[in-house]
Motif scaffolding. Structure first.
Motif, PDB file in Angstrom:
ATOM      1  N   ILE A  70      31.188  36.468  34.200  1.00 50.67           N
ATOM      2  CA  ILE A  70      32.247  36.358  33.194  1.00 50.67           C
ATOM      3  C   ILE A  70      33.611  36.138  33.855  1.00 50.67           C
ATOM      4  O   ILE A  70      34.646  36.379  33.242  1.00 50.67           O
ATOM      5  CB  ILE A  70      32.271  37.593  32.268  1.00 50.67           C
ATOM      6  N   THR A  71      33.599  35.663  35.095  1.00 42.91           N
ATOM      7  CA  THR A  71      34.842  35.460  35.840  1.00 42.91           C
ATOM      8  C   THR A  71      35.803  34.543  35.092  1.00 42.91           C
ATOM      9  O   THR A  71      36.987  34.873  34.928  1.00 42.91           O
ATOM     10  CB  THR A  71      34.542  34.887  37.239  1.00 42.91           C
ATOM     11  N   GLU A  72      35.314  33.400  34.641  1.00 42.05           N
ATOM     12  CA  GLU A  72      36.175  32.444  33.945  1.00 42.05           C
ATOM     13  C   GLU A  72      36.765  33.056  32.681  1.00 42.05           C
ATOM     14  O   GLU A  72      37.953  32.895  32.383  1.00 42.05           O
ATOM     15  CB  GLU A  72      35.382  31.180  33.610  1.00 42.05           C
ATOM     16  N   LYS A  73      35.964  33.787  31.938  1.00 43.95           N
ATOM     17  CA  LYS A  73      36.430  34.448  30.718  1.00 43.95           C
ATOM     18  C   LYS A  73      37.540  35.447  31.044  1.00 43.95           C
ATOM     19  O   LYS A  73      38.551  35.512  30.345  1.00 43.95           O
ATOM     20  CB  LYS A  73      35.256  35.161  30.040  1.00 43.95           C
ATOM     21  N   LYS A  74      37.370  36.222  32.112  1.00 45.89           N
ATOM     22  CA  LYS A  74      38.375  37.209  32.512  1.00 45.89           C
ATOM     23  C   LYS A  74      39.681  36.537  32.933  1.00 45.89           C
ATOM     24  O   LYS A  74      40.765  37.003  32.598  1.00 45.89           O
ATOM     25  CB  LYS A  74      37.852  38.075  33.664  1.00 45.89           C
ATOM     26  N   LEU A  75      39.570  35.435  33.682  1.00 44.40           N
ATOM     27  CA  LEU A  75      40.763  34.711  34.125  1.00 44.40           C
ATOM     28  C   LEU A  75      41.521  34.132  32.934  1.00 44.40           C
ATOM     29  O   LEU A  75      42.753  34.220  32.874  1.00 44.40           O
ATOM     30  CB  LEU A  75      40.380  33.611  35.113  1.00 44.40           C
ATOM     31  N   LEU A  76      40.801  33.556  31.977  1.00 41.06           N
ATOM     32  CA  LEU A  76      41.437  33.011  30.779  1.00 41.06           C
ATOM     33  C   LEU A  76      42.101  34.111  29.954  1.00 41.06           C
ATOM     34  O   LEU A  76      43.206  33.937  29.444  1.00 41.06           O
ATOM     35  CB  LEU A  76      40.419  32.248  29.929  1.00 41.06           C
ATOM     36  N   SER A  77      41.443  35.240  29.856  1.00 38.95           N
ATOM     37  CA  SER A  77      41.996  36.370  29.116  1.00 38.95           C
ATOM     38  C   SER A  77      43.295  36.851  29.753  1.00 38.95           C
ATOM     39  O   SER A  77      44.273  37.148  29.055  1.00 38.95           O
ATOM     40  CB  SER A  77      40.970  37.499  29.061  1.00 38.95           C
ATOM     41  N   ALA A  78      43.325  36.913  31.082  1.00 42.08           N
ATOM     42  CA  ALA A  78      44.539  37.327  31.790  1.00 42.08           C
ATOM     43  C   ALA A  78      45.672  36.336  31.556  1.00 42.08           C
ATOM     44  O   ALA A  78      46.836  36.721  31.376  1.00 42.08           O
ATOM     45  CB  ALA A  78      44.248  37.476  33.280  1.00 42.08           C
ATOM     46  N   GLN A  79      45.353  35.036  31.546  1.00 40.59           N
ATOM     47  CA  GLN A  79      46.372  34.017  31.290  1.00 40.59           C
ATOM     48  C   GLN A  79      46.927  34.136  29.876  1.00 40.59           C
ATOM     49  O   GLN A  79      48.128  34.004  29.651  1.00 40.59           O
ATOM     50  CB  GLN A  79      45.790  32.622  31.521  1.00 40.59           C
ATOM     51  N   ILE A  80      46.062  34.401  28.917  1.00 41.08           N
ATOM     52  CA  ILE A  80      46.499  34.558  27.523  1.00 41.08           C
ATOM     53  C   ILE A  80      47.415  35.771  27.400  1.00 41.08           C
ATOM     54  O   ILE A  80      48.443  35.721  26.721  1.00 41.08           O
ATOM     55  CB  ILE A  80      45.285  34.659  26.575  1.00 41.08           C
ATOM     56  N   GLU A  81      47.060  36.866  28.069  1.00 44.52           N
ATOM     57  CA  GLU A  81      47.912  38.065  28.038  1.00 44.52           C
ATOM     58  C   GLU A  81      49.287  37.779  28.629  1.00 44.52           C
ATOM     59  O   GLU A  81      50.307  38.229  28.090  1.00 44.52           O
ATOM     60  CB  GLU A  81      47.234  39.208  28.797  1.00 44.52           C
ATOM     61  N   LYS A  82      49.337  37.026  29.736  1.00 38.82           N
ATOM     62  CA  LYS A  82      50.630  36.660  30.344  1.00 38.82           C
ATOM     63  C   LYS A  82      51.463  35.825  29.386  1.00 38.82           C
ATOM     64  O   LYS A  82      52.661  36.058  29.220  1.00 38.82           O
ATOM     65  CB  LYS A  82      50.407  35.888  31.639  1.00 38.82           C
ATOM     66  N   LEU A  83      50.822  34.840  28.754  1.00 37.77           N
ATOM     67  CA  LEU A  83      51.544  33.995  27.806  1.00 37.77           C
ATOM     68  C   LEU A  83      52.054  34.800  26.618  1.00 37.77           C
ATOM     69  O   LEU A  83      53.174  34.585  26.146  1.00 37.77           O
ATOM     70  CB  LEU A  83      50.657  32.849  27.339  1.00 37.77           C
ATOM     71  N   ALA A  84      51.256  35.726  26.136  1.00 42.62           N
ATOM     72  CA  ALA A  84      51.673  36.572  25.015  1.00 42.62           C
ATOM     73  C   ALA A  84      52.865  37.443  25.410  1.00 42.62           C
ATOM     74  O   ALA A  84      53.798  37.629  24.624  1.00 42.62           O
ATOM     75  CB  ALA A  84      50.507  37.436  24.541  1.00 42.62           C
ATOM     76  N   LEU A  85      52.869  37.944  26.630  1.00 39.91           N
ATOM     77  CA  LEU A  85      53.973  38.765  27.126  1.00 39.91           C
ATOM     78  C   LEU A  85      55.242  37.927  27.242  1.00 39.91           C
ATOM     79  O   LEU A  85      56.327  38.353  26.812  1.00 39.91           O
ATOM     80  CB  LEU A  85      53.626  39.378  28.481  1.00 39.91           C
ATOM     81  N   ILE A  86      55.117  36.713  27.758  1.00 36.62           N
ATOM     82  CA  ILE A  86      56.263  35.815  27.874  1.00 36.62           C
ATOM     83  C   ILE A  86      56.805  35.469  26.490  1.00 36.62           C
ATOM     84  O   ILE A  86      58.017  35.499  26.254  1.00 36.62           O
ATOM     85  CB  ILE A  86      55.869  34.538  28.659  1.00 36.62           C
ATOM     86  N   ALA A  87      55.904  35.174  25.562  1.00 39.11           N
ATOM     87  CA  ALA A  87      56.319  34.823  24.203  1.00 39.11           C
ATOM     88  C   ALA A  87      57.018  35.984  23.519  1.00 39.11           C
ATOM     89  O   ALA A  87      58.005  35.798  22.810  1.00 39.11           O
ATOM     90  CB  ALA A  87      55.106  34.382  23.384  1.00 39.11           C
TER      91      ALA A  87
END
Length: 112
Positions: free
Chosen positions: A91-108
């Motif tokens: 599930i590495t790819e899923k975890k990496l995508l989830s982390a990117q989404i969290e970063k974007l949400a924090l920036i937003a």
């Protein structure tokens, strides 16, 4: 090991540099760092529970990655546990995508 699929055989080769065969002991495919947890989860499945656990695995000679491990009790026609089915998923790819989404949400949230 009573049965396995092509992906399980590929993962065994990737992680352990071993070919997988019916009749082998599952213990041959457990990283030392996860052995105690694997056996505890296996015992819980033998008691009838479904167990799911995520790990970030340090694979010797390879990059670390995230894996989801599941243990399912196998029941006979009387509902008695007669074995355990073990499933692992990268599930590495899923975890990496989830982390990117969290970063974007924090920036937003900071820009509002």
């Amino acid at each position: 090991i009573l049965d396995f699929n092509r992906v399980a055989a590929q993962n065994a080769k990737l992680i352990f540099d071993k070919d997988m065969f019916q009749g082998q002991n599952m213990a041959d495919y457990i990283l030392p760092s996860t052995k105690d947890i694997f056996y505890a989860d296996f015992a819980m499945a033998l008691s009838g529970q479904v167990v799911e656990r995520e790990f970030c695995l340090e694979v010797p000679g390879s990059e670390s990655g995230w894996w989801l491990f599941r243990h399912f009790p196998i029941l006979d026609e009387n509902g008695q546990v007669v074995g355990v089915s073990f499933v692992s998923s990268d599930i590495t790819e899923k975890k990496l995508l989830s982390a990117q989404i969290e970063k974007l949400a924090l920036i937003a949230s900071r820009t509002n």
